[in-house]
Every structure is written in structure tokens, then in C-alpha cells.
Design an enzyme around this catalytic site. Structure first.
Site, PDB file in Angstrom:
ATOM      1  N   HIS A 132      39.193  10.114  -7.587  1.00  0.00           N
ATOM      2  CA  HIS A 132      39.560   8.831  -6.992  1.00  0.00           C
ATOM      3  C   HIS A 132      40.150   7.978  -8.115  1.00  0.00           C
ATOM      4  CE1 HIS A 132      36.860   9.558  -3.446  1.00  0.00           C
ATOM      5  NE2 HIS A 132      36.182  10.241  -4.356  1.00  0.00           N
ATOM      6  N   HIS A 183      44.475   9.732  -4.822  1.00  0.00           N
ATOM      7  CA  HIS A 183      43.488  10.797  -4.947  1.00  0.00           C
ATOM      8  C   HIS A 183      44.172  12.037  -5.481  1.00  0.00           C
ATOM      9  CE1 HIS A 183      41.502   8.028  -2.146  1.00  0.00           C
ATOM     10  NE2 HIS A 183      40.403   8.446  -2.730  1.00  0.00           N
TER      11      HIS A 183
END
Length: 639
Positions: A514, A388
Site C-alpha cells: 500500500h 498498490h
């Protein structure tokens, strides 16, 4: 006059309404014979219709033949109905349910008193061929819903009646018939069964009625259908090769892993398989270190309250494993992102800290239905190379460029060079301003362009909170595997109250990207096994070298060679068994060992080794030092 606009822009006028088939014949008699359907309209609102469709107003029209993707879809859809026709002809008591088109073919679900056998499949396929040769017309008619329910009940087709009964009252439904068989269907279909010539039934599997495990089990017959004999044969050949490469079979033969009924959907890694796993994980760990990622580790179990904040408890609860302790409900994490947000929130973050890249080999659990499990490709417990990136909106594009370049290198090192890039854009239901969506989509697109990537748009396929890029690799058989992704998410930081201090001294929400490259390590290793047919690249091979003696007289020298290789960091083993050397070579070749070293008295006396490379390549005799140098080069260059 009826004006028909053709794909080349030309205009044809007709004095009265006419069918698609009549338009095709007016263009050329051969086109009339080849027509399978028509696509009317333009753009996203266009649709495929039967050749019997009546055109009664000005319209754009493209004639669909077996040369078109739409034509292949029609063939497969119609072949599913032909399958049902054949089953009802041979087994009148069988009840038909649903039969959709799937990739490369179709299936149809049946309710029948006994399991279908391989002999039954052969008889059904033969009957399909007979029915196709009769070239019976496929005819469409429309009935009111209630009349259609009564019609199928009278036929004894309870499942079809139930399907129609779920349609809103007052609506009409369409039925298609061919010979003595009639089925509920929206259509369209080919004009006659004679258009269906190149098909094959593949297998029978179980399937729950309407996909619900609480319902009765049906029998699903799978088939494949193609526009011509050559495409069908090519597909069947590919399936034969895929069977040889099946990771489940190779996993057993190469002693890599097994799946056990004591823990469905999880993997028992054997020593050799775990060596492969470690090779992938340690490689990716080095990728993290070399590209500015900070490795973190979050807990497996998180409180229900967190999952309620993220929205997973409401939308994903049935796929989560839950537990309870001291009157508090918890869930095994199905993904790593909430944990990374909680780590980010510890301490005050400044704009100077961004972009901040977290990476984790995080194990996740998802309660996949038993019927959907597939070897190590689809499991309930899996580990992701999850990452992330916390950044500002202005940093999205540069992060996409860096990530795409990194992903390309990783895939190349694993043996994949053919990558498909797709950009999923805003769906109809979404949050955020149009301006923020514009900026996010533009950043992803410009990131791909700057990376030299041709890509296609997937309109409306983005998440409700942001667009994403999907990276799909193609394997040696041309099969696509979607592994990598990068997803823009301003939503999760908002839900979990993540923030940083901006240059202006005020609090701001970060954007979360992500991202994953290989995705599930279990699935990716399965892909690797099938890509290389078990003959993994030497840097990943669980056994890189086996040193085999010809007689017991070379045992000490074999041991010394193995120790020298192991000291070099090579995964080497000795084979000192009292077996013929040809037997040893054959066995290790079948185990796909990259290098087999054969040692006899001459090699022992000269400090040399006879080298055989995978693929039955005899590289001759070389000094141990020269072989070690070659080995180091092969491993370093990921040959």
C-alpha cells in the site's frame, strides 16, 4: 549499600535508601535545585519518577531537568494540574475531569454551569501565576480504590469518582496535592509549583465526557507550557504566523473553497480552488504515467460481504457510511485497496507481470466525528493518490527504493525538502512467521539505506500483518505532516484469494505494498496553502498572470496579450476595470497573483509589458516575447 549507576557509567554508593532529590543534591547542589524528576532503569522498561521517589535497591538513574524532553513533559503535566487548581480556586462549583499532556502543551476538561469567557481565561491564567509563585510543594499519596471514590464523592467531584470507580477493585490509586487542591493522577510531577513559570492559556473548546457524543458536553481549556521564556515566545510567534497561514481563512480570502453545513465534512471547491486541485491531480497523474503505474478506477459502493472478508466490517464499521438496496447492505468505501485486489484478480497473472502497479485517485468516505473535522485537513469525503504494488517478497526492496526516490522528487516539486523517515516494526499481536517479518523489515530498512535516508525505528508500531515506512514532511514553520507511506501487506491478498502463477508453475500469493505520496488531496492542498501562505508556486497558482490596463485606451492590447498568454497555456486574466492602477495592483497582490502586467500607452506602442512579480518586485518593462519565455521557464522549472 545502595549502588546508583549514572548515565555516564559512574557509580555512587549510599549507606541507606534515599530519594531522587537527595541523589541529585549529592552530585551537585545546583542539580538538586534544578531536578524535576528522575528516570530510573534502562531501555524500554525505564520510567520517570518524582524527585520524592525512594530508591531502596541498586538502580540506574538519570536526573531529569528542564533541559530534557522528560522535564518538559513533567512541566506540561504539572501545569495542567495548576490550571485545575486555579479553576477550582476561582470557580469552586466547577468539577474537574481529565487533563493530559498534548503536543506543545496540555488541556483540562471541566464541567461548569456556564461557558468560560475570554475574561475568565485571563483571570485563570493570572491565578495560575499567583499559585506558582507561592511555590507550594507537590505531594503524592496512595489510597485504596474504594476509599479514593468516597474521598472524591465527598469533595463533590462526581467525574473523578466515576473514573476511579472504573479501576479494577482492590487496586490502589495515587493522588497529588498542591496547597488546597488534590487530584487523581498516576504522576509523576514537578516537586513544587514554583517550577512552573512559562505558560499561557490558549482557548476554550467543547468536548464530550470520555469522548462519547452520547455523554454531556464539557469545557476544554487548552494551554501551552515551556521550560523557558524564549521557547514560549518562539512558540507563540509560530502560532501567530500559523494563524496568518490558516488554510481556512486563506481559502475564503482567495476564493478557493468553502465548507457548508448542508454537507459537513465535505468540500465545495470554487473555480480557483478546483484549478489548484486539478494542478495537483494532473501532476500526480503524470507521475503515475512516468513511473510504471496503471491508473484504475473502482466503484464507490461495495457489498457488505467484501468488507466482512477484509475485516473492515468488524473493526471499522462505525466509521463507514452504509446503505441498502434490494435487501443487500453496502458501504461507501473508506479505502481503495479491496477494489484494487478485485481488479488484480481478473484474469490469470504471471510472475512476469510483477511488479504490477495500480494507481487511483479514489474518493473515500469515513464517518469522522463532527468535533474532529478541520477545514479541508480532516474531512469525511476525500480523494487519495492511492496506489498498490503487487509484487513478490524479493521485489519489496527495489520497490521501496524506487518509491522513496519518487516521493522525494514529488515533495521537492511542491516545495518540501525536509523529510522525516520512520520504520514501524512488528507489533506484539501479529500474524505471519518471524522469518517473513525479518525479511520484510530488512527489505524496508535496506530500501531506505540505499536511498540515502537516515531513519528511526518505531518498535511495535507496524500493522498486525506487516511493517511500514512513514514519510513525514516539515513545512515552513517546522510543523510535521505525515503524508507518504508504504506498507507491506501479505494479509489482504490472502483474505481475498489473490494469486499469481510463479516461475515454478504453482500458485502463489502476491505481496501488496500500500503506498501513497500526498495521501488525501484535500489535506495536502491545505498543507500547501499553509506552507506557501497562499502564494502557491506559479505552476499551481489558479491565476498565473493578470494583465491590467491603465486607461480604456489599452483595452484592445490587453485583450491581445491575454489571448497570447492563454494560447501558451497560461492561466491569464484581463483587468479592464475603470479603477486606478495602484488599486488594481494592490488588489491582485493581496490575491497573491504571481505576475501582474501593467499596460499603458508606451507598452502598447512598443508591444511590451511592465512586469511586477509577487512580493512587490518591479521587474521593469520587457517585450511580450521575453516575458513569455521567462514564464515558460518558471512554470517548467516549478519555480
Amino acid at each position: 549499600m545502595i549502588k546508583i549507576t549514572l548515565p555516564d557509567g559512574s557509580l555512587r554508593e549510599f549507606p541507606a535508601p534515599l530519594t531522587v532529590a537527595e541523589v541529585a543534591s549529592s552530585i551537585a547542589p545546583s542539580l538538586g535545585k534544578a531536578a524535576l524528576g528522575g528516570r530510573i532503569g534502562r531501555g524500554e522498561t525505564s520510567r520517570v519518577v518524582d524527585t520524592s521517589h525512594l530508591i531502596d535497591s541498586d538502580e540506574s538513574l538519570a536526573i531529569v531537568t528542564d533541559k530534557d524532553a522528560d522535564g518538559l513533559e513533567l512541566i506540561r503535566h504539572s501545569t495542567a494540574h495548576l490550571l485545575a487548581y486555579a479553576v477550582k480556586s476561582l470557580f469552586p462549583e466547577a468539577q474537574v475531569t481529565i487533563g493530559p499532556v498534548i503536543e506543545h502543551g496540555f488541556y483540562y476538561d471541566f464541567a461548569y454551569k456556564r461557558p468560560f469567557t475570554p475574561e475568565d481565561l485571563g483571570a485563570i491564567e493570572k491565578k495560575m501565576t499567583e499559585l506558582a509563585k507561592k511555590d507550594e510543594k507537590v505531594v503524592r499519596r496512595v489510597l485504596p480504590r474504594d476509599e479514593a471514590v468516597a474521598h472524591f464523592k465527598q469533595m463533590g467531584e462526581a467525574y473523578k469518582a466515576e473514573i476511579i470507580g472504573s479501576i479494577p477493585e482492590g487496586q490502589d490509586v495515587s493522588l497529588y496535592s498542591e496547597g488546597a487542591f488534590e487530584d487523581l493522577c498516576r504522576g509523576p510531577h514537578v516537586p513544587s509549583t514554583g517550577k512552573l513559570k512559562h505558560f499561557k492559556l490558549m482557548k476554550v473548546a467543547g468536548a464530550y465526557w470520555r469522548g462519547d457524543h452520547r455523554n454531556e458536553m464539557l469545557q476544554r481549556i487548552y494551554g501551552t507550557a515551556w521550560a523557558n521564556k524564549e521557547d514560549l515566545q518562539q512558540h507563540l510567534t509560530m502560532l501567530e504566523e500559523a494563524e496568518k497561514r490558516d488554510h481556512r481563512r486563506l481559502g475564503r480570502e482567495l476564493d478557493l473553497f468553502h465548507i457548508d453545513e448542508h454537507s459537513p465534512g465535505t468540500v465545495f471547491w470554487h473555480p480557483r480552488g478546483w484549478t489548484v486541485w486539478q494542478g495537483v491531480e494532473q501532476y500526480m497523474r503524470q507521475v503515475y504515467r512516468d513511473n510504471g503505474y496503471l491508473e484504475v478506477k473502482g466503484p464507490q459502493i461495495l457489498d457488505q460481504g467484501l468488507w466482512e472478508k477484509t475485516g473492515h466490517w468488524d473493526k471499522y464499521r462505525e466509521n463507514m457510511f452504509v446503505t441498502e438496496s434490494e435487501k443487500r447492505d453496502y458501504a461507501l468505501k473508506p479505502m481503495n485497496c479491496p477494489g484494487h485486489i478485485l481488479i488484480f484478480k481478473q484474469g490469470i497473472k504471471s510472475y512476469r507481470d510483477l511488479p504490477l502497479r495500480f494507481g487511483e485517485f479514489g474518493q473515500c468516505h469515513r464517518n469522522e466525528p463532527t468535533g474532529g473535522l478541520h477545514g479541508i485537513m480532516r474531512v469525511r469525503a476525500f480523494t487519495q493518490d492511492d496506489g498498490h504494488i503487487f509484487c513478490t517478497e524479493e521485489q519489496i526492496q527495489s520497490e521501496v527504493i524506487a518509491f522513496t526516490t519518487l516521493l522525494q522528487k514529488v515533495y521537492k516539486d511542491f516545495g518540501f525538502t525536509d523529510i522525516i523517515y520512520k520504520l514501524s516494526t512488528r507489533p506484539e499481536k501479529r500474524i505471519g512467521s518471524e522469518e517473513s517479518w525479518d525479511r520484510a523489515e530488512q527489505a524496508l530498512a535496506e530500501g531506505l539505506r540505499a536511498s540515502g535516508c537516515d531513519f528511526e525505528y518505531l518498535p511495535g508500531e507496524g500493522a498486525f500483518y506487516g511493517p511500514k515506512i512513514e514519510y513525514t514532511l516539515k513545512d515552513a514553520l517546522g510543523r510535521p505532516w505525515q503524508c507518504g507511506t508504504i506498507q507491506v501487506d501479505p494479509n489482504l491478498p490472502e483474505r481475498l484469494d489473490a494469486e499469481y502463477v510463479g516461475e515454478d508453475g504453482a500458485r502463489h500469493r502476491p505481496i501488496v505494498l500500500h503506498r501513497a505520496i500526498v495521501g488525501s488531496l484535500e489535506r495536502f492542498i491545505g498543507i500547501l496553502i499553509e506552507q506557501h501562505a497562499g502564494a502557491l508556486p506559479i505552476w499551481l497558482a489558479p491565476r498565473q498572470v493578470v494583465v491590467s490596463s491603465i486607461t480604456d485606451a489599452q483595452a484592445d492590447y490587453v485583450t491581445d496579450v491575454v489571448k497570447a498568454l492563454q494560447k501558451q497555456g497560461v492561466r491569464a486574466e484581463a483587468d479592464l476595470r475603470n479603477e486606478k492602477i495602484t488599486y488594481k495592483i494592490r488588489e491582485h497582490s493581496m490575491q497573491k497573483v504571481p505576475y501582474i502586467l501593467v499596460v499603458g500607452d508606451k507598452e502598447k506602442a512598443s508591444g511590451a509589458v511592465a512586469v511586477r512579480a509577487r512580493g512587490n518586485q518591479d521587474l521593469g518593462v520587457m517585450s511580450l516575447a521575453d516575458f513569455q519565455e521567462k514564464l515558460s521557464s518558471d512554470i517548467a522549472n516549478k519555480v
